[in-house]
Design a protein around this motif. Structure first.
Motif, PDB file in Angstrom:
ATOM      1  N   ARG A 153       0.828  -1.198   0.000  1.00  9.90           N
ATOM      2  CA  ARG A 153       0.000   0.000   0.000  1.00  9.90           C
ATOM      3  C   ARG A 153       0.871   1.261   0.000  1.00  9.90           C
ATOM      4  N   VAL A 154       0.410   2.266  -0.699  1.00  2.87           N
ATOM      5  CA  VAL A 154       1.192   3.488  -0.886  1.00  2.87           C
ATOM      6  C   VAL A 154       1.478   4.191   0.437  1.00  2.87           C
ATOM      7  N   ASP A 155       0.557   4.118   1.408  1.00  2.59           N
ATOM      8  CA  ASP A 155       0.715   4.861   2.654  1.00  2.59           C
ATOM      9  C   ASP A 155       1.738   4.262   3.610  1.00  2.59           C
ATOM     10  N   ILE A 156       2.371   3.174   3.237  1.00  3.86           N
ATOM     11  CA  ILE A 156       3.445   2.622   4.068  1.00  3.86           C
ATOM     12  C   ILE A 156       4.726   3.441   3.919  1.00  3.86           C
ATOM     13  N   VAL A 157       4.844   4.143   2.803  1.00  2.00           N
ATOM     14  CA  VAL A 157       6.066   4.874   2.464  1.00  2.00           C
ATOM     15  C   VAL A 157       5.744   6.351   2.241  1.00  2.00           C
ATOM     16  N   ASP A 158       6.637   7.219   2.678  1.00  3.91           N
ATOM     17  CA  ASP A 158       6.540   8.637   2.338  1.00  3.91           C
ATOM     18  C   ASP A 158       7.025   8.780   0.893  1.00  3.91           C
ATOM     19  N   THR A 159       6.096   8.652  -0.027  1.00  4.62           N
ATOM     20  CA  THR A 159       6.452   8.613  -1.451  1.00  4.62           C
ATOM     21  C   THR A 159       7.079   9.931  -1.907  1.00  4.62           C
ATOM     22  N   LYS A 160       6.596  11.034  -1.404  1.00  7.89           N
ATOM     23  CA  LYS A 160       7.150  12.340  -1.780  1.00  7.89           C
ATOM     24  C   LYS A 160       8.630  12.418  -1.408  1.00  7.89           C
ATOM     25  N   ALA A 161       8.963  12.010  -0.184  1.00  9.14           N
ATOM     26  CA  ALA A 161      10.360  12.037   0.259  1.00  9.14           C
ATOM     27  C   ALA A 161      11.201  11.054  -0.545  1.00  9.14           C
ATOM     28  N   LEU A 162      10.608   9.932  -0.923  1.00 13.25           N
ATOM     29  CA  LEU A 162      11.319   8.923  -1.712  1.00 13.25           C
ATOM     30  C   LEU A 162      11.703   9.486  -3.085  1.00 13.25           C
ATOM     31  N   ILE A 163      10.775  10.147  -3.733  1.00 18.02           N
ATOM     32  CA  ILE A 163      11.042  10.722  -5.057  1.00 18.02           C
ATOM     33  C   ILE A 163      12.022  11.884  -4.952  1.00 18.02           C
ATOM     34  N   GLU A 164      11.945  12.638  -3.865  1.00 18.02           N
ATOM     35  CA  GLU A 164      12.911  13.724  -3.653  1.00 18.02           C
ATOM     36  C   GLU A 164      14.332  13.167  -3.582  1.00 18.02           C
ATOM     37  N   LYS A 165      14.496  12.012  -2.951  1.00 11.61           N
ATOM     38  CA  LYS A 165      15.818  11.403  -2.881  1.00 11.61           C
ATOM     39  C   LYS A 165      16.257  10.916  -4.259  1.00 11.61           C
ATOM     40  N   ASP A 186      -1.222   2.375  -5.898  1.00 14.23           N
ATOM     41  CA  ASP A 186      -2.347   3.196  -6.329  1.00 14.23           C
ATOM     42  C   ASP A 186      -1.868   4.636  -6.421  1.00 14.23           C
ATOM     43  N   LEU A 187      -2.102   5.261  -7.550  1.00 14.42           N
ATOM     44  CA  LEU A 187      -1.475   6.552  -7.851  1.00 14.42           C
ATOM     45  C   LEU A 187      -2.296   7.765  -7.441  1.00 14.42           C
ATOM     46  N   ASP A 188      -3.504   7.574  -6.955  1.00 19.02           N
ATOM     47  CA  ASP A 188      -4.474   8.656  -6.801  1.00 19.02           C
ATOM     48  C   ASP A 188      -3.892   9.958  -6.269  1.00 19.02           C
ATOM     49  N   GLU A 189      -3.238   9.905  -5.107  1.00 20.91           N
ATOM     50  CA  GLU A 189      -2.782  11.150  -4.492  1.00 20.91           C
ATOM     51  C   GLU A 189      -1.410  11.603  -4.986  1.00 20.91           C
ATOM     52  N   HIS A 190      -0.776  10.814  -5.837  1.00 16.14           N
ATOM     53  CA  HIS A 190       0.569  11.160  -6.309  1.00 16.14           C
ATOM     54  C   HIS A 190       0.652  11.258  -7.829  1.00 16.14           C
ATOM     55  N   LYS A 191      -0.497  11.414  -8.479  1.00 17.86           N
ATOM     56  CA  LYS A 191      -0.505  11.426  -9.952  1.00 17.86           C
ATOM     57  C   LYS A 191       0.430  12.482 -10.520  1.00 17.86           C
ATOM     58  N   GLU A 192       0.362  13.699 -10.007  1.00 15.71           N
ATOM     59  CA  GLU A 192       1.184  14.786 -10.550  1.00 15.71           C
ATOM     60  C   GLU A 192       2.661  14.552 -10.261  1.00 15.71           C
ATOM     61  N   LEU A 193       2.974  14.148  -9.042  1.00 14.10           N
ATOM     62  CA  LEU A 193       4.364  13.908  -8.647  1.00 14.10           C
ATOM     63  C   LEU A 193       5.016  12.842  -9.511  1.00 14.10           C
ATOM     64  N   LEU A 194       4.276  11.796  -9.838  1.00 12.48           N
ATOM     65  CA  LEU A 194       4.850  10.649 -10.530  1.00 12.48           C
ATOM     66  C   LEU A 194       4.656  10.686 -12.044  1.00 12.48           C
ATOM     67  N   SER A 195       4.068  11.744 -12.547  1.00  8.51           N
ATOM     68  CA  SER A 195       3.827  11.829 -13.991  1.00  8.51           C
ATOM     69  C   SER A 195       5.076  12.247 -14.765  1.00  8.51           C
ATOM     70  N   GLN A 196       6.086  12.745 -14.071  1.00  6.07           N
ATOM     71  CA  GLN A 196       7.332  13.163 -14.732  1.00  6.07           C
ATOM     72  C   GLN A 196       8.238  11.962 -14.991  1.00  6.07           C
ATOM     73  N   TYR A 197       8.810  11.897 -16.193  1.00  6.51           N
ATOM     74  CA  TYR A 197       9.749  10.813 -16.497  1.00  6.51           C
ATOM     75  C   TYR A 197      11.052  11.010 -15.727  1.00  6.51           C
ATOM     76  N   ARG A 198      11.552   9.922 -15.147  1.00  6.05           N
ATOM     77  CA  ARG A 198      12.844   9.918 -14.469  1.00  6.05           C
ATOM     78  C   ARG A 198      13.589   8.656 -14.885  1.00  6.05           C
ATOM     79  N   ASP A 199      14.887   8.788 -15.190  1.00 11.27           N
ATOM     80  CA  ASP A 199      15.680   7.629 -15.596  1.00 11.27           C
ATOM     81  C   ASP A 199      15.747   6.566 -14.514  1.00 11.27           C
ATOM     82  N   THR A 201       4.407   1.356 -11.722  1.00 10.82           N
ATOM     83  CA  THR A 201       3.292   0.625 -12.322  1.00 10.82           C
ATOM     84  C   THR A 201       2.064   0.823 -11.436  1.00 10.82           C
ATOM     85  N   PRO A 202       0.875   0.900 -12.024  1.00 13.11           N
ATOM     86  CA  PRO A 202      -0.340   1.261 -11.275  1.00 13.11           C
ATOM     87  C   PRO A 202      -1.000   0.095 -10.556  1.00 13.11           C
TER      88      PRO A 202
END
Length: 314
Positions: free
Chosen positions: A238-250, A264-277, A282-283
């Motif tokens: 489940r997404v709420d086990i991890v601070d996804t915002k802090a993870l992507i910042e790293k 489940d991408l619902d609350e992070h759609k904008e954050l995760l829509s950017q391509y990163r190498d 996956t949804p």
């Protein structure tokens, strides 16, 4: 004869046959609409068994409207969409699935690990941009053999991950709140360690735990900072086990820090829509392979029958 209602509109014929052969009259929803609490209460008045999916939220409000034993069977491993009060009620028996999609999720975990370390996603993107040359990769591909894999959780999915990991001669450590309940993992060479030790020492980290009040944001920003800037982090829980915002910042700070998420991408759609190498998302598809869905329907139907016969949820 018991009466069952399935909110899941596409239960397999095999599962339907199992229920009907065990004197259960099944009615199936003719739409994919998710009932609200009032509609769920109406269904529970009419039916003995309610078959739901993870998107159906069962709140404690239903309890005051239930006066006879009911079965709520969810086509999921996790139970966080069903209030604790319902799960612990003497009148409601909550059934889930525990085994059907473990292999599928474990395979998906390794597809993310290999895809990231072998730079598959990045390489494909370079080809699409007509820049398909290995010198264009931001970092050379890496082998995962002999690396250190840190496991968060010691359940059925973790056990399947361990079986695959042994093929790569990976060193294994594990954090679980109750290591004494999982001593069988010692036979695979798993070393039980604290959460901080697993996060600090591992080259690859995989999270496979259920979402509870205790595990919500278990992998916080502070915990993420403990990880190596060269680590690979995988979460298919489940997404709420991890601070996804802090993870992507790293991941944005260190292009050598790799992230694979099946969420489940619902609350992070904008954050995760950017391509990163160095990030693959996956949804929440890991556990819904063709074979997994067939096994899930079959297991849930058998667990319902077993419950009616006085057995436990397998």
């Amino acid at each position: 004869m018991k009466k069952a209602y399935s909110i899941i509109s596409n239960l397999s014929q095999e599962a339907i046959t199992i229920l009907e052969n065990n004197n259960i009259q099944l009615t199936t929803s003719d739409s994919d609409n998710i009932p609200n609490t009032e509609q769920l209460i109406t269904l529970l008045h009419e039916y003995d068994i309610l078959i739901i999916g993870v998107k159906t939220i069962i709140t404690k409000d239903i309890l005051e409207h239930i006066s006879s034993p009911k079965i709520i069977a969810t086509l999921s491993i996790g139970l966080d969409h069903i209030d604790k009060e319902v799960r612990e009620s003497g009148l409601v028996h909550v059934i889930n699935i525990k085994n059907a999609n473990t292999i599928s999720v474990a395979e998906h975990i390794f597809s993310l690990i290999l895809g990231l370390n072998k730079r598959v996603y990045e390489s494909n993107n370079l080809v699409l941009q007509q820049k398909g040359h290995k010198k264009k990769l931001h970092e050379r591909p890496e082998d995962i053999s002999n690396k250190k894999l840190g496991l968060i959780g010691a359940g059925n999915i973790t056990k399947e991950v361990i079986k695959i990991a042994k093929v790569f001669n990976i060193q294994l450590s594990c954090y679980t709140r109750n290591p004494n309940n999982h001593k069988d993992l010692l036979d695979y060479g798993v070393a039980f360690k604290s959460l901080d030790e697993v996060l600090k020492e591992s080259d690859i980290i995989n999270v496979s735990i259920s979402l509870t009040e205790e595990t919500k944001y278990l992998i916080s920003k502070d915990k993420i900072e403990l990880m190596k800037p060269t680590a690979t982090f995988i979460n298919t829980s489940r997404v709420d086990i991890v601070d996804t915002k802090a993870l992507i910042e790293k991941a944005d700070k260190y292009n050598t820090f790799y992230v694979g998420l099946d969420i489940d991408l619902d609350e992070h759609k904008e954050l995760l829509s950017q391509y990163r190498d160095n990030v693959i998302i996956t949804p929440h598809t890991a556990g819904v392979s063709k074979q997994a869905i067939e096994r899930m329907d079959f297991e849930l139907a058998n667990n319902i029958v077993n419950c009616l016969n006085g057995g436990e949820n397998e």
